[in-house]
Design a protein around this motif. Structure first.
Motif, PDB file in Angstrom:
ATOM      1  N   THR A  20       0.832  -1.208   0.000  1.00 38.76           N
ATOM      2  CA  THR A  20       0.000   0.000   0.000  1.00 38.76           C
ATOM      3  C   THR A  20       0.860   1.250   0.000  1.00 38.76           C
ATOM      4  O   THR A  20       0.558   2.227  -0.689  1.00 38.76           O
ATOM      5  CB  THR A  20      -0.924   0.003   1.233  1.00 38.76           C
ATOM      6  OG1 THR A  20      -1.685  -1.194   1.249  1.00 38.76           O
ATOM      7  CG2 THR A  20      -1.869   1.191   1.205  1.00 38.76           C
ATOM      8  N   LEU A  21       1.946   1.218   0.746  1.00 40.07           N
ATOM      9  CA  LEU A  21       2.854   2.365   0.793  1.00 40.07           C
ATOM     10  C   LEU A  21       3.474   2.628  -0.572  1.00 40.07           C
ATOM     11  O   LEU A  21       3.540   3.772  -1.037  1.00 40.07           O
ATOM     12  CB  LEU A  21       3.942   2.119   1.830  1.00 40.07           C
ATOM     13  CG  LEU A  21       4.891   3.258   2.136  1.00 40.07           C
ATOM     14  CD1 LEU A  21       4.128   4.423   2.743  1.00 40.07           C
ATOM     15  CD2 LEU A  21       5.984   2.784   3.076  1.00 40.07           C
ATOM     16  N   ARG A  22       3.890   1.586  -1.257  1.00 40.08           N
ATOM     17  CA  ARG A  22       4.489   1.726  -2.580  1.00 40.08           C
ATOM     18  C   ARG A  22       3.453   2.205  -3.598  1.00 40.08           C
ATOM     19  O   ARG A  22       3.729   3.097  -4.411  1.00 40.08           O
ATOM     20  CB  ARG A  22       5.068   0.392  -3.033  1.00 40.08           C
ATOM     21  CG  ARG A  22       5.804   0.486  -4.343  1.00 40.08           C
ATOM     22  CD  ARG A  22       6.341  -0.856  -4.796  1.00 40.08           C
ATOM     23  NE  ARG A  22       7.191  -1.464  -3.781  1.00 40.08           N
ATOM     24  CZ  ARG A  22       7.125  -2.742  -3.412  1.00 40.08           C
ATOM     25  NH1 ARG A  22       6.254  -3.548  -3.970  1.00 40.08           N
ATOM     26  NH2 ARG A  22       7.934  -3.221  -2.501  1.00 40.08           N
ATOM     27  N   THR A  23       2.253   1.641  -3.547  1.00 41.54           N
ATOM     28  CA  THR A  23       1.194   2.040  -4.482  1.00 41.54           C
ATOM     29  C   THR A  23       0.813   3.496  -4.279  1.00 41.54           C
ATOM     30  O   THR A  23       0.669   4.258  -5.243  1.00 41.54           O
ATOM     31  CB  THR A  23      -0.045   1.144  -4.293  1.00 41.54           C
ATOM     32  OG1 THR A  23       0.351  -0.217  -4.444  1.00 41.54           O
ATOM     33  CG2 THR A  23      -1.118   1.479  -5.308  1.00 41.54           C
ATOM     34  N   THR A  24       0.674   3.902  -3.029  1.00 39.22           N
ATOM     35  CA  THR A  24       0.324   5.293  -2.737  1.00 39.22           C
ATOM     36  C   THR A  24       1.429   6.241  -3.194  1.00 39.22           C
ATOM     37  O   THR A  24       1.147   7.308  -3.744  1.00 39.22           O
ATOM     38  CB  THR A  24       0.074   5.472  -1.224  1.00 39.22           C
ATOM     39  OG1 THR A  24      -0.923   4.543  -0.809  1.00 39.22           O
ATOM     40  CG2 THR A  24      -0.387   6.878  -0.907  1.00 39.22           C
ATOM     41  N   GLY A  25       2.668   5.853  -3.009  1.00 42.40           N
ATOM     42  CA  GLY A  25       3.787   6.684  -3.443  1.00 42.40           C
ATOM     43  C   GLY A  25       3.828   6.860  -4.944  1.00 42.40           C
ATOM     44  O   GLY A  25       4.067   7.955  -5.460  1.00 42.40           O
ATOM     45  N   VAL A  26       3.578   5.784  -5.669  1.00 44.45           N
ATOM     46  CA  VAL A  26       3.577   5.866  -7.139  1.00 44.45           C
ATOM     47  C   VAL A  26       2.421   6.732  -7.619  1.00 44.45           C
ATOM     48  O   VAL A  26       2.582   7.560  -8.523  1.00 44.45           O
ATOM     49  CB  VAL A  26       3.523   4.451  -7.757  1.00 44.45           C
ATOM     50  CG1 VAL A  26       3.240   4.518  -9.248  1.00 44.45           C
ATOM     51  CG2 VAL A  26       4.810   3.708  -7.492  1.00 44.45           C
ATOM     52  N   ILE A  27       1.260   6.574  -7.017  1.00 43.69           N
ATOM     53  CA  ILE A  27       0.094   7.375  -7.420  1.00 43.69           C
ATOM     54  C   ILE A  27       0.350   8.850  -7.158  1.00 43.69           C
ATOM     55  O   ILE A  27       0.069   9.713  -8.014  1.00 43.69           O
ATOM     56  CB  ILE A  27      -1.177   6.885  -6.697  1.00 43.69           C
ATOM     57  CG1 ILE A  27      -1.584   5.517  -7.234  1.00 43.69           C
ATOM     58  CG2 ILE A  27      -2.319   7.882  -6.842  1.00 43.69           C
ATOM     59  CD1 ILE A  27      -2.688   4.846  -6.458  1.00 43.69           C
ATOM     60  N   LEU A  28       0.902   9.189  -5.992  1.00 42.29           N
ATOM     61  CA  LEU A  28       1.197  10.590  -5.697  1.00 42.29           C
ATOM     62  C   LEU A  28       2.272  11.153  -6.621  1.00 42.29           C
ATOM     63  O   LEU A  28       2.187  12.313  -7.041  1.00 42.29           O
ATOM     64  CB  LEU A  28       1.633  10.738  -4.236  1.00 42.29           C
ATOM     65  CG  LEU A  28       0.537  10.573  -3.200  1.00 42.29           C
ATOM     66  CD1 LEU A  28       1.116  10.619  -1.795  1.00 42.29           C
ATOM     67  CD2 LEU A  28      -0.519  11.643  -3.371  1.00 42.29           C
ATOM     68  N   ALA A  29       3.259  10.339  -6.962  1.00 40.42           N
ATOM     69  CA  ALA A  29       4.302  10.805  -7.879  1.00 40.42           C
ATOM     70  C   ALA A  29       3.725  11.097  -9.254  1.00 40.42           C
ATOM     71  O   ALA A  29       4.063  12.101  -9.884  1.00 40.42           O
ATOM     72  CB  ALA A  29       5.411   9.758  -7.971  1.00 40.42           C
ATOM     73  N   VAL A  30       2.841  10.246  -9.740  1.00 39.74           N
ATOM     74  CA  VAL A  30       2.220  10.461 -11.052  1.00 39.74           C
ATOM     75  C   VAL A  30       1.339  11.706 -11.029  1.00 39.74           C
ATOM     76  O   VAL A  30       1.376  12.521 -11.962  1.00 39.74           O
ATOM     77  CB  VAL A  30       1.411   9.213 -11.478  1.00 39.74           C
ATOM     78  CG1 VAL A  30       0.522   9.502 -12.667  1.00 39.74           C
ATOM     79  CG2 VAL A  30       2.348   8.056 -11.780  1.00 39.74           C
ATOM     80  N   ILE A  31       0.576  11.885  -9.964  1.00 42.32           N
ATOM     81  CA  ILE A  31      -0.299  13.060  -9.864  1.00 42.32           C
ATOM     82  C   ILE A  31       0.529  14.346  -9.845  1.00 42.32           C
ATOM     83  O   ILE A  31       0.211  15.312 -10.546  1.00 42.32           O
ATOM     84  CB  ILE A  31      -1.197  12.962  -8.611  1.00 42.32           C
ATOM     85  CG1 ILE A  31      -2.242  11.870  -8.820  1.00 42.32           C
ATOM     86  CG2 ILE A  31      -1.864  14.294  -8.303  1.00 42.32           C
ATOM     87  CD1 ILE A  31      -3.049  11.559  -7.586  1.00 42.32           C
ATOM     88  N   MET A  32       1.613  14.363  -9.071  1.00 35.91           N
ATOM     89  CA  MET A  32       2.444  15.573  -9.007  1.00 35.91           C
ATOM     90  C   MET A  32       3.169  15.820 -10.332  1.00 35.91           C
ATOM     91  O   MET A  32       3.310  16.975 -10.749  1.00 35.91           O
ATOM     92  CB  MET A  32       3.450  15.465  -7.866  1.00 35.91           C
ATOM     93  CG  MET A  32       2.804  15.580  -6.503  1.00 35.91           C
ATOM     94  SD  MET A  32       3.988  15.714  -5.161  1.00 35.91           S
ATOM     95  CE  MET A  32       4.580  14.037  -5.049  1.00 35.91           C
ATOM     96  N   PHE A  33       3.605  14.768 -11.007  1.00 35.79           N
ATOM     97  CA  PHE A  33       4.278  14.920 -12.293  1.00 35.79           C
ATOM     98  C   PHE A  33       3.331  15.504 -13.336  1.00 35.79           C
ATOM     99  O   PHE A  33       3.662  16.467 -14.035  1.00 35.79           O
ATOM    100  CB  PHE A  33       4.812  13.562 -12.754  1.00 35.79           C
ATOM    101  CG  PHE A  33       5.507  13.594 -14.077  1.00 35.79           C
ATOM    102  CD1 PHE A  33       6.769  14.122 -14.203  1.00 35.79           C
ATOM    103  CD2 PHE A  33       4.882  13.099 -15.212  1.00 35.79           C
ATOM    104  CE1 PHE A  33       7.413  14.150 -15.428  1.00 35.79           C
ATOM    105  CE2 PHE A  33       5.509  13.120 -16.440  1.00 35.79           C
ATOM    106  CZ  PHE A  33       6.777  13.656 -16.542  1.00 35.79           C
ATOM    107  N   VAL A  34       2.132  14.943 -13.428  1.00 35.65           N
ATOM    108  CA  VAL A  34       1.165  15.411 -14.426  1.00 35.65           C
ATOM    109  C   VAL A  34       0.712  16.837 -14.097  1.00 35.65           C
ATOM    110  O   VAL A  34       0.595  17.679 -15.001  1.00 35.65           O
ATOM    111  CB  VAL A  34      -0.039  14.446 -14.500  1.00 35.65           C
ATOM    112  CG1 VAL A  34      -1.179  15.018 -15.317  1.00 35.65           C
ATOM    113  CG2 VAL A  34       0.404  13.108 -15.074  1.00 35.65           C
ATOM    114  N   SER A  35       0.488  17.138 -12.820  1.00 38.06           N
ATOM    115  CA  SER A  35       0.063  18.494 -12.478  1.00 38.06           C
ATOM    116  C   SER A  35       1.178  19.509 -12.752  1.00 38.06           C
ATOM    117  O   SER A  35       0.900  20.632 -13.166  1.00 38.06           O
ATOM    118  CB  SER A  35      -0.379  18.575 -11.017  1.00 38.06           C
ATOM    119  OG  SER A  35       0.700  18.281 -10.168  1.00 38.06           O
TER     120      SER A  35
END
Length: 72
Positions: A20-35
């Protein structure tokens, strides 16, 4: 004499959920990159739109000043 084990009790009841920690980190990284890309592109496009809309909407144009050529 006390040992380290008796001073600090075992806390094995708490386990990290690494998936869950890894999945959440990847999702947040993608959101910040796209934004970040969207913010950079929006500033680029709004700059172009504002400059073209200002010159077409206003009746007066800003006079251009000529720069004399530099001598060597």
């Amino acid at each position: 004499m006390t040992t380290t084990e008796s001073m600090f009790p075992d806390r094995s009841d708490f386990d990290y959920d690494y998936d869950t920690l890894r999945t959440t980190g990847v999702i947040l990284a993608v959101i910040m990159f796209v934004s970040g890309i969207l913010i950079a592109l929006s500033k680029k496009f709004t700059k172009c739109v504002k400059s073209s809309s200002n010159s077409s909407s206003s009746g007066t144009q800003i006079p251009k000043t000529e720069v004399p050529p530099q001598t060597v």
